[in-house]
Structure formats: structure tokens, C-alpha cells
Design an enzyme around this catalytic site. Structure first.
Site, PDB file in Angstrom:
ATOM      1  N   LYS A  95       4.861  -1.653 -11.790  1.00 29.87           N
ATOM      2  CA  LYS A  95       4.699  -0.420 -11.027  1.00 29.87           C
ATOM      3  C   LYS A  95       4.070   0.594 -11.971  1.00 29.87           C
ATOM      4  O   LYS A  95       4.642   0.895 -13.027  1.00 29.87           O
ATOM      5  CB  LYS A  95       6.058   0.070 -10.525  1.00 29.87           C
ATOM      6  CG  LYS A  95       6.012   1.203  -9.505  1.00 29.87           C
ATOM      7  CD  LYS A  95       7.426   1.462  -8.983  1.00 29.87           C
ATOM      8  CE  LYS A  95       7.452   2.520  -7.891  1.00 29.87           C
ATOM      9  NZ  LYS A  95       8.814   2.723  -7.362  1.00 29.87           N
ATOM     10  N   GLY A 129      -1.303  -2.544   0.321  1.00 30.29           N
ATOM     11  CA  GLY A 129      -1.152  -3.715  -0.522  1.00 30.29           C
ATOM     12  C   GLY A 129      -0.649  -3.217  -1.862  1.00 30.29           C
ATOM     13  O   GLY A 129      -0.243  -2.063  -1.997  1.00 30.29           O
ATOM     14  N   ASP A 187      -4.037   6.937  -7.965  1.00 32.21           N
ATOM     15  CA  ASP A 187      -4.486   6.693  -9.333  1.00 32.21           C
ATOM     16  C   ASP A 187      -3.867   5.433  -9.943  1.00 32.21           C
ATOM     17  O   ASP A 187      -4.178   5.075 -11.082  1.00 32.21           O
ATOM     18  CB  ASP A 187      -4.205   7.905 -10.231  1.00 32.21           C
ATOM     19  CG  ASP A 187      -2.713   8.259 -10.328  1.00 32.21           C
ATOM     20  OD1 ASP A 187      -1.878   7.456  -9.878  1.00 32.21           O
ATOM     21  OD2 ASP A 187      -2.398   9.346 -10.853  1.00 32.21           O
ATOM     22  N   GLY A 188      -2.992   4.745  -9.171  1.00 37.13           N
ATOM     23  CA  GLY A 188      -2.404   3.512  -9.671  1.00 37.13           C
ATOM     24  C   GLY A 188      -1.367   3.700 -10.755  1.00 37.13           C
ATOM     25  O   GLY A 188      -0.970   2.741 -11.414  1.00 37.13           O
ATOM     26  N   ASP A 245       7.084  -3.099   4.547  1.00 38.55           N
ATOM     27  CA  ASP A 245       6.479  -3.545   3.289  1.00 38.55           C
ATOM     28  C   ASP A 245       7.436  -3.349   2.116  1.00 38.55           C
ATOM     29  O   ASP A 245       7.117  -3.760   0.997  1.00 38.55           O
ATOM     30  CB  ASP A 245       5.157  -2.812   3.032  1.00 38.55           C
ATOM     31  CG  ASP A 245       5.329  -1.300   2.985  1.00 38.55           C
ATOM     32  OD1 ASP A 245       5.757  -0.739   4.005  1.00 38.55           O
ATOM     33  OD2 ASP A 245       5.039  -0.683   1.943  1.00 38.55           O
ATOM     34  N   ASN A 246       8.603  -2.757   2.362  1.00 41.22           N
ATOM     35  CA  ASN A 246       9.608  -2.575   1.319  1.00 41.22           C
ATOM     36  C   ASN A 246      10.820  -3.485   1.503  1.00 41.22           C
ATOM     37  O   ASN A 246      11.835  -3.297   0.834  1.00 41.22           O
ATOM     38  CB  ASN A 246      10.084  -1.122   1.274  1.00 41.22           C
ATOM     39  CG  ASN A 246       9.082  -0.206   0.603  1.00 41.22           C
ATOM     40  OD1 ASN A 246       8.219  -0.672  -0.126  1.00 41.22           O
ATOM     41  ND2 ASN A 246       9.184   1.078   0.861  1.00 41.22           N
ATOM     42  N   ARG A 256       9.488  -4.896 -13.339  1.00 44.42           N
ATOM     43  CA  ARG A 256      10.737  -5.276 -12.669  1.00 44.42           C
ATOM     44  C   ARG A 256      10.827  -6.794 -12.562  1.00 44.42           C
ATOM     45  O   ARG A 256       9.814  -7.494 -12.427  1.00 44.42           O
ATOM     46  CB  ARG A 256      10.837  -4.643 -11.276  1.00 44.42           C
ATOM     47  CG  ARG A 256       9.822  -5.108 -10.293  1.00 44.42           C
ATOM     48  CD  ARG A 256      10.178  -4.711  -8.853  1.00 44.42           C
ATOM     49  NE  ARG A 256      10.036  -3.308  -8.593  1.00 44.42           N
ATOM     50  CZ  ARG A 256       9.003  -2.771  -7.932  1.00 44.42           C
ATOM     51  NH1 ARG A 256       8.011  -3.531  -7.517  1.00 44.42           N
ATOM     52  NH2 ARG A 256       8.956  -1.484  -7.699  1.00 44.42           N
ATOM     53  N   GLY A 306      -0.974  -1.336  -4.564  1.00 44.15           N
ATOM     54  CA  GLY A 306      -1.911  -0.301  -4.952  1.00 44.15           C
ATOM     55  C   GLY A 306      -1.707   0.236  -6.351  1.00 44.15           C
ATOM     56  O   GLY A 306      -2.604   0.883  -6.907  1.00 44.15           O
ATOM     57  N   ARG A 307      -0.536  -0.013  -6.954  1.00 37.81           N
ATOM     58  CA  ARG A 307      -0.318   0.407  -8.342  1.00 37.81           C
ATOM     59  C   ARG A 307       0.566  -0.593  -9.080  1.00 37.81           C
ATOM     60  O   ARG A 307       1.305  -0.239  -9.984  1.00 37.81           O
ATOM     61  CB  ARG A 307       0.286   1.804  -8.402  1.00 37.81           C
ATOM     62  CG  ARG A 307       1.595   1.988  -7.654  1.00 37.81           C
ATOM     63  CD  ARG A 307       2.187   3.358  -7.954  1.00 37.81           C
ATOM     64  NE  ARG A 307       3.363   3.612  -7.141  1.00 37.81           N
ATOM     65  CZ  ARG A 307       4.191   4.628  -7.368  1.00 37.81           C
ATOM     66  NH1 ARG A 307       3.972   5.445  -8.370  1.00 37.81           N
ATOM     67  NH2 ARG A 307       5.234   4.826  -6.582  1.00 37.81           N
TER      68      ARG A 307
END
Length: 452
Positions: A114, A91, A126-127, A253-254, A180, A93-94
Site C-alpha cells: 500500500k 483496481g 499519486d499511488g 472491493d474491500n 501487509r 491503484g497504489r
């Protein structure tokens, strides 16, 4: 706050989807916020170019909410096939969706992040984002936009004053947060997650959201949605090829459902027309090699069809998938001719031009960017030998779509090979010297103006 009241059009339809589509999260608190890049061209389209630097940093480094849009950041939930292995533990994640806005054409756009900190989907990460990774994404999106590839746009890059440990670059390395601007962050994997959970009601709601908010169509028809995604992703694949671009990680997922490229990690531009050229050092099987990208994107869209199968019959979904090649062929012809500065003619002639160009590029090893620069809206120079005679013959009847009257054509082709990316980063890393970075952005935009 200095927004442009005529151009600033805040929205928040994402919140109407509710659970199970996202988690409300908090942004990380960074020790520093040093503005490194702001995209005022993109900001002007959504009424945010009047922000001064302090306001910009407050919103895109500290993540103070923008007026009348999302009140809190939302980390989106999704699954996905990663190198064709299904992963239900991913999901945002960062990153998160920070705001929704409409541009002057009425398109709904997301401001997404991001490197903005950990979320429930960070797992062991670590995000964070490295500054080098942010620089690379800015360069990728600027180059793709100039080359007419549908792409997210790097909106802001802020250095965060953190030292990050990474395995794939010298560490500790500097941290950053990227924002973005994208026409949706709804992925194929967003649908896969709902299908995995057998949540048919949520699948229908998401289908309706995408059709209504992203395509401007009413209803919740999953077949119609797939038809639109097939067409858009076929165009994306074609324009990747004409640009000589390799995304590197075309996981489901991209791939978003508007056919707009985003999320740039190990991307590369191919120096020559080599179908086996890969961007990711870990892509040992060449799954996402340059020449396999249309196949990879179609495979991902097939996973969307599989998810929609829970709320639609198979036959019309299969029929929609079967039209990918029907969309791809004219799209690759149009994309190559656009880069050649020529107007399309008949479909059969256009396809023959593409085939002859590909054969000559593969056979001669001429640099991709050099060829398109030399061939734009003019006869091929004499030093292109007899191997190029077929290309000359095929192009002879084609009229130019614009003249070579821009100053760009008096210089050298603007390219973005990995060696130059490293050369742009080196002075930043060594001496905090951003001169080459900003000069390259200017050169890319000059090329874009000449090609447009």
C-alpha cells in the site's frame, strides 16, 4: 539472503492465472527508506525474520524480488460497488502483490503493498500512502489480531522521505509504504470484473484457483465457493461486532474471498455499544455503521453470488446465501463468549447471553472495552448495578476457558479509541518520537497473550 530454509516456502500460483487478472508494474523509487516497523512475529511464520534491516529495506522498501516467488510486482484488476454504486474503473491503484508464500500450516499468503507507486489503475491518484495512514493500519491490524478477528497483518512500514498533499490531514504530510501479509487479495470485486466482462472461462479459472489455493479443495464448483465465502464472511461480521470494531468502508472491493479483513482507512473502535456509530465522516447515511456491518457484508456477498450466476444456477446460490444467518448466530455467540473468557454451552443459552450483553451495554452506556475487561472469566464487579442482573444470571453457569492469571488483568483495559490514535501520532508528527507507538504495540500484544 538470510531466509530460514526450514520456514521459507515461496510460491507463485497467481502467475498461472495470467491475463486478465493483473498488470505487471514497477515499484516507485523513493528518495529515502527509513524502517519504522517490522513485524518479526509474522515474518517468522514465513521464514523472513532472519533478514537484517538492510535486507528488509531492500525487499520491502526497494522491492528487490524475494527468491523463487514473483519475479515482478502484479497490480490486480477488479471492480466493485463503492457505497452501493458500481465502479468499473478501479483496481490496485497504489499497491501490488509482491510475493506469495506458505506458512507452517500450508496456507497460501500474499505479501501486498500500500503506497508503492502508481499503476494503470491509479486514475488521478499519486499511488502513495501517508505515514499517518500507515501507522493507523499497523495499530488496527495489531488490535484486531489480539481480539481474534481474522485480519491481514501489517508486515512492514517504511517512511519514504516524500511530502504528500492530502485534503483530509494537514499537508504536506510524510509518505510511507506499507507491506501487509494477507490470506489472499482476491476480492469479491475481482469476480465482479470478470462477470462485467462476461468472461465465463476466467470466472471458472478464478473459482478453481480460490478453491484449490485458498481453501484446499479441488474442482471449479461456484456454489461450493459461495458456501465457503458465506461461512467465512459471517464469522468476520460476528467478530467485528464482538470486537466493537467499525471498518468504515465495506465496499465489495474491500471484502476478500477468504473472509479476512484488510485495507484499513477510516476505521474506528466504538467507545460504547451504539449500532449507529460510524467510522467514516463521509458515511452520512450510516450505510456501514457499527450495527449494520453484518447486513453490509451479506450485501457484498450477494454481489459475489450475482457474478457467479453466469456459471451457476440461481437456486443453489440463493440457498447458500440464505445460510448466512445460520452461520452468523453461532459465530457471534462464540465471539462474545471468547471475549468474556467463557466456554460455550448450548446454542440457545449462548444466544441468550449475547442478547443480554447487548441490551445491557446499550442501556447503560458502559464502555465496551471496560465491560469485557471486567467480565473476563469472573463475576461482574459490584459497581455494575441492577441493569446487569440478567447478564450475571445468564453467565453464572458458564465455566472460564482460562484463568485471570496474566499480569494484564492487574492493570487497565487496552483500548484503541480515536483519541488515543491521535495521541500516538502527535509526537511522531511533532518530534519524530515513536515511543508511544511502540509502547502501544507492546500493550496490544500483552492483551492478546492474556486473551489467547
Amino acid at each position: 539472503m538470510a531466509v530460514d530454509p526450514q520456514a521459507y516456502r515461496p510460491e507463485r500460483p497467481l502467475t498461472a492465472l495470467g491475463e486478465p487478472f493483473y498488470d505487471v508494474v514497477d515499484a516507485a523509487r523513493f528518495p529515502e527508506t527509513r524502517l519504522r516497523f517490522r513485524n518479526d512475529r509474522a515474518a517468522a511464520q514465513v521464514g523472513l525474520d532472519k533478514l537484517d534491516d538492510a535486507e528488509w529495506i531492500a525487499h520491502f522498501g526497494r522491492f528487490a524480488p524475494l527468491p523463487d516467488t514473483l519475479e515482478q510486482p502484479l497490480a490486480l484488476r477488479y471492480h466493485g460497488h463503492q457505497f452501493r454504486v458500481y465502479n468499473p474503473d478501479i483496481g490496485d491503484g497504489r499497491g501490488f502483490t509482491f510475493a506469495q508464500l506458505r506458512d507452517g500450516r500450508g496456507r497460501l499468503l500474499d505479501l501486498g503493498t500500500k503506497g508503492s507507486g502508481q499503476t494503470p489503475w491509479s486514475r488521478f491518484g499519486d499511488g502513495r500512502l501517508t505515514l499517518k495512514g500507515g501507522v493507523r493500519e499497523v495499530l488496527a491490524t495489531e488490535m484486531l489480531e489480539a481480539l481474534n478477528v481474522p485480519t491481514s497483518r501489517s508486515f512492514s512500514l517504511i517512511e519514504t522521505g516524500e511530502a504528500l498533499e492530502r485534503n483530509d490531514e494537514p499537508s504536506p504530510t510524510r509518505g510511507a509504504v506499507l507491506v501487509r501479509l494477507s490470506h489472499s487479495h482476491v476480492r469479491i470485486g475481482t469476480f465482479q470484473r470478470l462477470a462485467y466482462n462476461r468472461d465465463e472461462d476466467a470466472l471458472r479459472r478464478l473459482t478453481g484457483y480460490v478453491l484449490r489455493e485458498l481453501y484446499g479443495e479441488e474442482g471449479e464448483d461456484p456454489v461450493r465457493l459461495l458456501e465457503l465465502v458465506v461461512e467465512r464472511t459471517a464469522v468476520l461480521a460476528a467478530r467485528y461486532m464482538a470486537a466493537g470494531f467499525v471498518h468504515g468502508v465495506l465496499n465489495s472491493d474491500n471484502i476478500n474471498v477468504t473472509g479476512e479483513s484488510f485495507d484499513y482507512g477510516p476505521w474506528r473502535f466504538a467507545p460504547v455499544w451504539d449500532p449507529a456509530f460510524v467510522a467514516a465522516y463521509f458515511d452520512h447515511a450510516g450505510l456501514y455503521a457499527f450495527g449494520r456491518q453484518p447486513e453490509a457484508i451479506l450485501w457484498d456477498v450477494m454481489q459475489l453470488a450475482g457474478a457467479l450466476r453466469q456459471i451457476a444456477e440461481s437456486e443453489p446460490l440463493i440457498a447458500a446465501l440464505d445460510r448466512f444467518a445460520e452461520h452468523y448466530q453461532p459465530a457471534i455467540a462464540a465471539a462474545v463468549l471468547w471475549r468474556l473468557g467463557r466456554r460455550p454451552r448450548a446454542a440457545e443459552e449462548d444466544r441468550a447471553v449475547v442478547q443480554s450483553v447487548e441490551r445491557a451495554l446499550r442501556g447503560t452506556g458502559v464502555a465496551v472495552d471496560r465491560f469485557f475487561f471486567d467480565a473476563f472469566a469472573q463475576d461482574l464487579p459490584a459497581h455494575y448495578g441492577t441493569e446487569w442482573d440478567e447478564v450475571r444470571t445468564r453467565l453464572a453457569p458458564y465455566g472460564a476457558r482460562r484463568a485471570r492469571d496474566h499480569a494484564y488483568w492487574q492493570g487497565e483495559p487496552c483500548a484503541m479509541l480515536i483519541e488515543e490514535v491521535e495521541a500516538i501520532w502527535a509526537p511522531v508528527a511533532a518530534a519524530d518520537d515513536w515511543t508511544r507507538f511502540h509502547a502501544k504495540i507492546d500493550a496490544i500484544r500483552t492483551m492478546g497473550d492474556a486473551l489467547a
